[in-house]
Write a protein that holds these residues in place. Structure first.
Motif, PDB file in Angstrom:
ATOM      1  N   ILE A 103      47.941  14.655  34.628  1.00 45.72           N
ATOM      2  CA  ILE A 103      47.804  13.221  34.887  1.00 45.72           C
ATOM      3  C   ILE A 103      49.184  12.560  34.974  1.00 45.72           C
ATOM      4  N   SER A 104      50.068  12.889  34.059  1.00 38.61           N
ATOM      5  CA  SER A 104      51.423  12.325  34.080  1.00 38.61           C
ATOM      6  C   SER A 104      52.167  12.749  35.342  1.00 38.61           C
ATOM      7  N   GLY A 105      51.982  13.996  35.729  1.00 42.18           N
ATOM      8  CA  GLY A 105      52.639  14.495  36.934  1.00 42.18           C
ATOM      9  C   GLY A 105      52.143  13.810  38.195  1.00 42.18           C
ATOM     10  N   LEU A 106      50.838  13.557  38.278  1.00 46.10           N
ATOM     11  CA  LEU A 106      50.291  12.849  39.436  1.00 46.10           C
ATOM     12  C   LEU A 106      50.842  11.424  39.515  1.00 46.10           C
ATOM     13  N   ARG A 107      50.916  10.764  38.377  1.00 42.68           N
ATOM     14  CA  ARG A 107      51.466   9.393  38.351  1.00 42.68           C
ATOM     15  C   ARG A 107      52.941   9.394  38.754  1.00 42.68           C
ATOM     16  N   ALA A 108      53.691  10.352  38.239  1.00 39.48           N
ATOM     17  CA  ALA A 108      55.117  10.440  38.565  1.00 39.48           C
ATOM     18  C   ALA A 108      55.309  10.734  40.053  1.00 39.48           C
ATOM     19  N   LEU A 109      54.485  11.612  40.596  1.00 41.78           N
ATOM     20  CA  LEU A 109      54.575  11.917  42.029  1.00 41.78           C
ATOM     21  C   LEU A 109      54.260  10.677  42.858  1.00 41.78           C
ATOM     22  N   ALA A 110      53.198   9.958  42.503  1.00 43.29           N
ATOM     23  CA  ALA A 110      52.835   8.735  43.235  1.00 43.29           C
ATOM     24  C   ALA A 110      53.970   7.714  43.165  1.00 43.29           C
ATOM     25  N   ASP A 111      54.552   7.545  42.001  1.00 38.49           N
ATOM     26  CA  ASP A 111      55.666   6.604  41.842  1.00 38.49           C
ATOM     27  C   ASP A 111      56.854   7.025  42.699  1.00 38.49           C
ATOM     28  N   PHE A 112      57.173   8.324  42.699  1.00 40.48           N
ATOM     29  CA  PHE A 112      58.283   8.834  43.500  1.00 40.48           C
ATOM     30  C   PHE A 112      58.044   8.587  44.986  1.00 40.48           C
ATOM     31  N   LEU A 113      56.840   8.909  45.459  1.00 35.52           N
ATOM     32  CA  LEU A 113      56.542   8.728  46.878  1.00 35.52           C
ATOM     33  C   LEU A 113      56.573   7.256  47.268  1.00 35.52           C
ATOM     34  N   GLU A 114      56.093   6.395  46.389  1.00 33.45           N
ATOM     35  CA  GLU A 114      56.117   4.961  46.671  1.00 33.45           C
ATOM     36  C   GLU A 114      57.552   4.437  46.730  1.00 33.45           C
TER      37      GLU A 114
END
Length: 141
Positions: free
Chosen positions: A26-37
């Motif tokens: 879950i943390s990794g998905l959030r971090a990936l979304a933040d990075f892509l944004e």
């Protein structure tokens, strides 16, 4: 250690490693979304992607029940292709992303493993491409 009830009504222990892995995903998905944004120049898959979760923690009955449980949480029907030798799964799209939980029946898994056990014995004839124009289909050598 805390216990929880599986979809089949069995009580199973919650392993702290499971909770840790869940937290990391879950943390990794959030971090990936933040990075892509934050980095619009970084490419993303044009058609999105799918997170596949395979049920592997119990027998066929328990695994199918887990798919049923997740399907109910997702509010989607189950896709049952077991009569044709396929899988039992449920999926939901979230925009261009999707979540899919999949049960591969034990018999299907064993059949696939048996088929793949021959894979190391099959070699394509390297000259086949030049002879018949198949471009990579080749034949067993």
């Amino acid at each position: 250690m805390t216990a929880h009830t599986t979809p089949t009504g069995q009580t199973a222990p919650v392993v702290s490693g499971d909770l840790f892995a869940r937290h990391q995903v879950i943390s990794g998905l959030r971090a990936l979304a933040d990075f892509l944004e934050a980095n619009p120049g970084v490419p993303v898959p044009e058609y999105g992607d799918t997170v596949d979760v395979f049920t592997r923690h119990c027998d066929d009955t328990c695994s199918a029940a887990l798919v049923d449980h997740v399907a109910a949480l997702l509010g989607v029907p189950v896709d049952d292709d077991r009569p044709n030798g396929g899988h039992y799964k449920a999926a939901k799209s979230f925009g261009r992303m999707a979540y899919r939980v999949i049960h591969i029946p034990d018999r299907s898994r064993r059949e696939h493993e048996a088929e793949m056990s021959y894979r190391a014995n099959i070699r394509l004839d390297p000259d086949q491409d030049d002879q018949d124009g198949d471009q990579g289909t080749g034949r067993a050598a």
